[in-house]
Design a protein around this motif. Sequence first.
Motif, mmCIF file in Angstrom:
data_model
loop_
_atom_site.group_PDB
_atom_site.id
_atom_site.type_symbol
_atom_site.label_atom_id
_atom_site.label_comp_id
_atom_site.label_asym_id
_atom_site.label_seq_id
_atom_site.Cartn_x
_atom_site.Cartn_y
_atom_site.Cartn_z
ATOM 1 N N GLY A 50 33.786 31.139 58.368
ATOM 2 C CA GLY A 50 35.020 31.486 57.682
ATOM 3 C C GLY A 50 34.842 32.130 56.317
ATOM 4 N N GLN A 51 33.630 32.177 55.777
ATOM 5 C CA GLN A 51 33.385 32.758 54.456
ATOM 6 C C GLN A 51 33.046 34.241 54.577
ATOM 7 O OE1 GLN A 51 33.805 30.920 51.537
ATOM 8 N NE2 GLN A 51 34.636 29.496 53.047
ATOM 9 N N GLN A 52 33.254 34.978 53.479
ATOM 10 C CA GLN A 52 32.979 36.411 53.462
ATOM 11 C C GLN A 52 31.601 36.689 52.874
ATOM 12 O OE1 GLN A 52 36.206 38.499 51.566
ATOM 13 N NE2 GLN A 52 36.155 40.079 53.126
ATOM 14 N N TYR A 53 30.910 37.679 53.472
ATOM 15 C CA TYR A 53 29.560 38.051 53.035
ATOM 16 C C TYR A 53 29.405 39.559 53.101
ATOM 17 C CZ TYR A 53 28.755 33.118 53.713
ATOM 18 O OH TYR A 53 28.858 31.743 53.636
ATOM 19 N N ASN A 54 28.428 40.077 52.366
ATOM 20 C CA ASN A 54 28.083 41.484 52.457
ATOM 21 C C ASN A 54 26.848 41.638 53.328
ATOM 22 O OD1 ASN A 54 30.146 42.385 50.803
ATOM 23 N ND2 ASN A 54 28.901 42.345 48.958
ATOM 24 N N VAL A 55 26.921 42.556 54.290
ATOM 25 C CA VAL A 55 25.754 42.989 55.045
ATOM 26 C C VAL A 55 25.297 44.252 54.327
ATOM 27 C CG1 VAL A 55 24.910 43.882 57.251
ATOM 28 C CG2 VAL A 55 26.593 42.020 57.219
ATOM 29 N N THR A 56 24.012 44.289 53.928
ATOM 30 C CA THR A 56 23.508 45.432 53.167
ATOM 31 C C THR A 56 22.284 46.030 53.848
ATOM 32 O OG1 THR A 56 22.122 44.026 51.759
ATOM 33 C CG2 THR A 56 24.345 44.483 50.971
ATOM 34 N N TRP A 57 22.091 47.344 53.638
ATOM 35 C CA TRP A 57 20.949 48.041 54.223
ATOM 36 C C TRP A 57 20.498 49.141 53.274
ATOM 37 C CZ3 TRP A 57 25.869 47.791 56.058
ATOM 38 C CH2 TRP A 57 26.633 48.957 56.025
ATOM 39 N N ASP A 58 19.256 49.581 53.462
ATOM 40 C CA ASP A 58 18.625 50.605 52.631
ATOM 41 C C ASP A 58 19.129 51.990 53.042
ATOM 42 O OD1 ASP A 58 16.959 52.172 51.086
ATOM 43 O OD2 ASP A 58 15.152 51.719 52.236
#
Length: 138
Positions: A50-58
């Motif tokens: 239920g929490q928000q997260y950032n998916v990050t990439w190069d």
Amino acid sequence: MQFTLLASSLMALAVSAVSASPVSNGARMILDVWSPTIISPNASTVWTEGQQYNVTWDTSNAPVNISNGASVRLGQDGVLTDTTLASGFDLRQGWVSVTCPSNVVPGDDYSVILFGDSGNQSPQFTIQSSLESILPGL
């Protein structure tokens, strides 16, 4: 003789299929294939349902032309699930915000798969229940 005719027909069909490619303005369009490295989540990441997260990439080696729409899907135990976490964003931005689903079984075998020109999978990470984040060891 019939075998030779059949073989020639199949060869002609194969050659025409191989030479087919997308055409733009009367010329063949060059498509770049890009498989960016996922930075986050990584092996030490813990998400809570239920929490928000950032998916990050190069994005340091992003091509000029990215041919497909982007999406992030959830994987479990190395298998792609039906859960789409995000879609329709620009791969060149290098991140997208997602919400950890609440309908998953907590575990340490989850990954995210970034789709665009090429699929790329993150290392496995942990998803914990919201109760476990409040009462560790539950």
